[in-house]
Structure formats: C-alpha cells, structure tokens
Design a protein around this motif. Structure first.
Motif, PDB file in Angstrom:
ATOM      1  N   GLN A  72       0.836  -1.199   0.000  1.00  0.00           N
ATOM      2  CA  GLN A  72       0.000   0.000   0.000  1.00  0.00           C
ATOM      3  C   GLN A  72       0.875   1.255   0.000  1.00  0.00           C
ATOM      4  O   GLN A  72       0.562   2.232  -0.693  1.00  0.00           O
ATOM      5  N   SER A  73       1.979   1.224   0.737  1.00  0.00           N
ATOM      6  CA  SER A  73       2.885   2.369   0.798  1.00  0.00           C
ATOM      7  C   SER A  73       3.450   2.695  -0.584  1.00  0.00           C
ATOM      8  O   SER A  73       3.584   3.863  -0.951  1.00  0.00           O
ATOM      9  N   PHE A  74       3.767   1.651  -1.343  1.00  0.00           N
ATOM     10  CA  PHE A  74       4.290   1.873  -2.696  1.00  0.00           C
ATOM     11  C   PHE A  74       3.215   2.503  -3.586  1.00  0.00           C
ATOM     12  O   PHE A  74       3.478   3.465  -4.314  1.00  0.00           O
ATOM     13  N   GLY A  75       1.987   1.959  -3.518  1.00  0.00           N
ATOM     14  CA  GLY A  75       0.899   2.497  -4.325  1.00  0.00           C
ATOM     15  C   GLY A  75       0.568   3.934  -3.967  1.00  0.00           C
ATOM     16  O   GLY A  75       0.405   4.793  -4.853  1.00  0.00           O
ATOM     17  N   MET A  76       0.501   4.218  -2.661  1.00  0.00           N
ATOM     18  CA  MET A  76       0.216   5.591  -2.223  1.00  0.00           C
ATOM     19  C   MET A  76       1.367   6.526  -2.597  1.00  0.00           C
ATOM     20  O   MET A  76       1.158   7.695  -2.924  1.00  0.00           O
ATOM     21  N   GLY A  77       2.602   5.995  -2.550  1.00  0.00           N
ATOM     22  CA  GLY A  77       3.759   6.806  -2.901  1.00  0.00           C
ATOM     23  C   GLY A  77       3.769   7.214  -4.367  1.00  0.00           C
ATOM     24  O   GLY A  77       4.274   8.285  -4.720  1.00  0.00           O
ATOM     25  N   LEU A  78       3.203   6.365  -5.235  1.00  0.00           N
ATOM     26  CA  LEU A  78       3.100   6.738  -6.648  1.00  0.00           C
ATOM     27  C   LEU A  78       2.170   7.936  -6.841  1.00  0.00           C
ATOM     28  O   LEU A  78       2.342   8.731  -7.774  1.00  0.00           O
ATOM     29  N   ILE A  79       1.174   8.052  -5.943  1.00  0.00           N
ATOM     30  CA  ILE A  79       0.258   9.198  -6.012  1.00  0.00           C
ATOM     31  C   ILE A  79       0.864  10.426  -5.338  1.00  0.00           C
ATOM     32  O   ILE A  79       0.896  11.521  -5.897  1.00  0.00           O
ATOM     33  N   ASN A  80       1.341  10.224  -4.104  1.00  0.00           N
ATOM     34  CA  ASN A  80       1.964  11.296  -3.332  1.00  0.00           C
ATOM     35  C   ASN A  80       3.205  10.727  -2.653  1.00  0.00           C
ATOM     36  O   ASN A  80       3.085   9.861  -1.800  1.00  0.00           O
ATOM     37  N   PRO A  81       4.407  11.127  -3.110  1.00  0.00           N
ATOM     38  CA  PRO A  81       4.726  12.386  -3.782  1.00  0.00           C
ATOM     39  C   PRO A  81       4.806  12.345  -5.307  1.00  0.00           C
ATOM     40  O   PRO A  81       4.788  13.403  -5.930  1.00  0.00           O
ATOM     41  N   CYS A  82       4.930  11.165  -5.933  1.00  0.00           N
ATOM     42  CA  CYS A  82       5.310  11.114  -7.348  1.00  0.00           C
ATOM     43  C   CYS A  82       4.404  11.944  -8.255  1.00  0.00           C
ATOM     44  O   CYS A  82       4.827  12.947  -8.838  1.00  0.00           O
ATOM     45  N   LEU A  83       3.148  11.520  -8.384  1.00  0.00           N
ATOM     46  CA  LEU A  83       2.262  12.154  -9.354  1.00  0.00           C
ATOM     47  C   LEU A  83       1.812  13.541  -8.904  1.00  0.00           C
ATOM     48  O   LEU A  83       1.863  14.511  -9.679  1.00  0.00           O
ATOM     49  N   TYR A  84       1.381  13.658  -7.642  1.00  0.00           N
ATOM     50  CA  TYR A  84       0.825  14.926  -7.168  1.00  0.00           C
ATOM     51  C   TYR A  84       1.827  16.074  -7.280  1.00  0.00           C
ATOM     52  O   TYR A  84       1.534  17.115  -7.877  1.00  0.00           O
ATOM     53  N   TYR A  85       3.010  15.882  -6.736  1.00  0.00           N
ATOM     54  CA  TYR A  85       3.966  16.998  -6.724  1.00  0.00           C
ATOM     55  C   TYR A  85       4.555  17.259  -8.104  1.00  0.00           C
ATOM     56  O   TYR A  85       4.906  18.396  -8.431  1.00  0.00           O
ATOM     57  N   SER A 115     -16.242  13.012  -2.478  1.00  0.00           N
ATOM     58  CA  SER A 115     -16.681  12.186  -1.352  1.00  0.00           C
ATOM     59  C   SER A 115     -18.103  11.672  -1.537  1.00  0.00           C
ATOM     60  O   SER A 115     -18.511  10.706  -0.894  1.00  0.00           O
ATOM     61  N   VAL A 116     -18.865  12.306  -2.435  1.00  0.00           N
ATOM     62  CA  VAL A 116     -20.251  11.886  -2.664  1.00  0.00           C
ATOM     63  C   VAL A 116     -20.289  10.496  -3.310  1.00  0.00           C
ATOM     64  O   VAL A 116     -20.878   9.564  -2.751  1.00  0.00           O
ATOM     65  N   PRO A 117     -19.630  10.284  -4.482  1.00  0.00           N
ATOM     66  CA  PRO A 117     -19.704   8.937  -5.067  1.00  0.00           C
ATOM     67  C   PRO A 117     -18.803   7.909  -4.387  1.00  0.00           C
ATOM     68  O   PRO A 117     -19.131   6.729  -4.345  1.00  0.00           O
ATOM     69  N   PHE A 118     -17.653   8.362  -3.850  1.00  0.00           N
ATOM     70  CA  PHE A 118     -16.674   7.401  -3.344  1.00  0.00           C
ATOM     71  C   PHE A 118     -16.813   7.086  -1.861  1.00  0.00           C
ATOM     72  O   PHE A 118     -16.429   6.007  -1.423  1.00  0.00           O
ATOM     73  N   SER A 170      -8.121  12.698  -4.445  1.00  0.00           N
ATOM     74  CA  SER A 170      -8.145  11.236  -4.585  1.00  0.00           C
ATOM     75  C   SER A 170      -7.252  10.575  -3.542  1.00  0.00           C
ATOM     76  O   SER A 170      -7.609   9.543  -2.957  1.00  0.00           O
ATOM     77  N   TYR A 171      -6.101  11.185  -3.303  1.00  0.00           N
ATOM     78  CA  TYR A 171      -5.170  10.659  -2.302  1.00  0.00           C
ATOM     79  C   TYR A 171      -5.822  10.614  -0.928  1.00  0.00           C
ATOM     80  O   TYR A 171      -5.715   9.623  -0.200  1.00  0.00           O
ATOM     81  N   TRP A 172      -6.531  11.690  -0.553  1.00  0.00           N
ATOM     82  CA  TRP A 172      -7.145  11.738   0.767  1.00  0.00           C
ATOM     83  C   TRP A 172      -8.343  10.804   0.883  1.00  0.00           C
ATOM     84  O   TRP A 172      -8.640  10.295   1.962  1.00  0.00           O
ATOM     85  N   ILE A 173      -9.035  10.558  -0.211  1.00  0.00           N
ATOM     86  CA  ILE A 173     -10.126   9.580  -0.179  1.00  0.00           C
ATOM     87  C   ILE A 173      -9.560   8.176   0.066  1.00  0.00           C
ATOM     88  O   ILE A 173     -10.094   7.398   0.868  1.00  0.00           O
ATOM     89  N   LEU A 174      -8.462   7.853  -0.607  1.00  0.00           N
ATOM     90  CA  LEU A 174      -7.803   6.566  -0.356  1.00  0.00           C
ATOM     91  C   LEU A 174      -7.269   6.502   1.074  1.00  0.00           C
ATOM     92  O   LEU A 174      -7.286   5.439   1.711  1.00  0.00           O
ATOM     93  N   ALA A 175      -6.813   7.643   1.605  1.00  0.00           N
ATOM     94  CA  ALA A 175      -6.245   7.674   2.956  1.00  0.00           C
ATOM     95  C   ALA A 175      -7.286   7.404   4.040  1.00  0.00           C
ATOM     96  O   ALA A 175      -6.926   7.040   5.159  1.00  0.00           O
TER      97      ALA A 175
END
Length: 302
Positions: A72-85, A115-118, A170-175
């Motif tokens: 999960q850490s690897f997947g979340m890391g691809l979103i933040n910091p990689c993609l987001y920043y 947050s409505v659909p997810f 999206s990152y915070w919804i997954l968080a």
C-alpha cells in the motif's frame, strides 16, 4: 490531552509554513526542472520525517507493518509524492505563484464533491453554491479578470493546477481507508516513491549539482511543506477541542502567501487575483459551514 490553545499555536505554525511554500516553489523552479526539484524535496522530506520518528521514539513502527501495508505504501507513494507533486510543480513552473497557489487551494472543495460517489456522503445545496462561488474565483484568476473572453493565461498551467486538486483529493479519499500511523505512512510513501522519482529524473534530466539557492529552496520545500507542516497539523488536530476553529486558520494562508509572493518574488499582485481569491475562500468557507454546523449539533446533543 486536548488543549485548544496549543492546538491553535500548532495550527498557526502550520499556516505560516504553508504560506511560504508557493514562494519557495518559484525560487527553486527558477533554476531546476519540476522533477529535479521533486527529487531534492523528496530526499529532504524522507530525512526529516525519519528524524522526527526517531526523536519521538516511533522508528520501530516503520518495521511493524504487514506486507500488504508495505505494498500500500508503494501504491500511495506513486500518487503522493510522485504524481501529485510532479503535476503541482509543473503548474508552478508555468504559472505565476499568485495564480497557481489559489487554484491548487480548491482541492478541499474537490474532495467534498468526490466524497459523494466514493464515500457515500450527501451533496447538499450549500455544496453546490460553494462550488459555483469557488470556481467563479478560479475563472477570474485563470483569465486574469478577462472573464467574458474566457482566454486563459496559460491553459496547460491552469489544467495542471486543477489536475493537482483532483490527484490530492483522490489521495485523501484513499487515505480514509489507511490504518497505518499517519506519520509512518507518510514516511513510507515518500521512501517508496523516491526511487521512482530518481529514475525519472535520471532518464529525463540526469544528475547534476544544483545551484546553491535553488537547492536551499527545494530542501526547504521537502523539509517544511512535505514534512514538518504535516506533523504540526496532525498535532493541531489531535490537541483541538474544537477542530473547526483550528481548520478555519487555513483561510489565512492564501492571503499571507500573497505577501511573501509580492515582497520576495517581486510579483505585482493583479486585482483579479484578489477578487478571485476572495471568491475561492468564500466558497471554501461556505463548504466548511456544513462541517461547523454538524460539530455544533453534536456538541449540543452531548
């Protein structure tokens, strides 16, 4: 133990740091590409957050997770910091700081809508009104006041800034489904994201010694925006007796940021920036009103 005064002090310290980062972004990006800046900032963040965990006596938690949580850490890391920043720095690379910073600030509203659909939350009339007000401000800033022409100053830069809000929300919804300790989770996200960023930097820009000023600015971003500010804000939330009062402090940040942008970067702040920013903050304030009303109802009911 909860302590509202301490919570407000932690919150104010966080807001002060957030107010400086748009200026630091631009100072670093004067001489670095977005991916070079991201690499330096990510290294700095990993070192700072790791040091915080050691000082707090929580370093052992890094090694106490399940295998699934490391994946999960690897997947979340691809979103933040990689993609987001990478997207965010790309926006700051193309736009003046006074435009990129307020546009990115609309992520809180994007989060409310996503947050409505997810997350199954309800969309209320106040959310729709807040959205219309907020994005009216986005149009004013992005067109530099030429609203009727809808001629954007830099369409790609604007798209990147708006795109960063979708990624961050999206990152915070997954968080919300993340059971890891927040600081440990952030450390591992950045640690696992770092090799990916380094590989991309090596393939696109190569490795070379950065100029001292740009290096200092990028280290500052990694240490404070990506690291210390997150820890301070989490302390503020834990200490708060009334989280709404602490959360309202974030509305100071974009206005204070303009002060740094004007005096340090020397950008002439356009009238359209002030108008758009007031609209964006007003929309966010309306959206937060629902949260405040819910907290008050719970307080009266207890």
């Amino acid at each position: 133990m909860r302590n509202q005064k301490q919570a407000m002090l932690f919150g104010l310290a966080t807001v002060l740091l957030w107010s400086t980062v748009a200026t630091a972004f631009k100072l670093a990006l004067r001489e670095l590409s977005p991916v070079e800046m991201l690499l330096i900032a990510c290294v700095s963040s990993v070192l700072v957050i790791g040091a915080i965990l050691v000082i707090q006596g929580r370093w052992h938690l890094v090694f106490s997770l399940r295998r699934q949580q490391y994946l999960q850490s690897f997947g979340m890391g691809l979103i933040n910091p990689c993609l987001y920043y990478f997207v965010l720095f790309g926006a700051f690379d193309r736009l003046p700081a006074q435009e990129a910073q307020p546009l990115n600030y609309t992520w809180a509203l994007v989060l409310a809508f996503m947050s409505v659909p997810f997350l199954g939350q309800r969309l209320r009339k106040l959310d729709i009104i807040a959205g219309l007000v907020c994005y009216a401000g986005v149009v004013v800033i992005a067109t530099r006041g030429a609203v009727t022409s809808l001629s954007f100053s830099d369409p790609l830069g604007v798209a990147l800034a708006i795109g960063s809000t979708l990624i961050w929300a999206s990152y915070w919804i997954l968080a919300t489904r993340d059971t890891r300790d927040p600081v440990v989770g952030l450390f591992l996200n950045f640690l696992f994201g770092l090799p990916v960023i380094a590989l991309i930097c090596w393939l696109t820009e190569g490795f070379q010694a950065p100029p001292a000023g740009a290096l200092a600015a990028a280290v500052y971003v990694g240490a404070f925006e990506m690291g210390i500010a997150f820890v301070l804000w989490s302390y503020a939330m834990k200490k708060a007796e009334n989280t709404s009062r602490v959360s309202n402090l974030i509305f100071i940040s974009p206005f204070l940021s303009l002060v740094f942008i004007y005096f340090i970067l020397g950008e002439q702040i356009l009238p359209s920036t002030y108008v758009g920013l007031v609209l964006i903050v007003s929309g966010l304030w309306l959206q937060q009103k629902k949260v405040r009303n819910r907290e008050q109802a719970l307080a009266h009911g207890s």
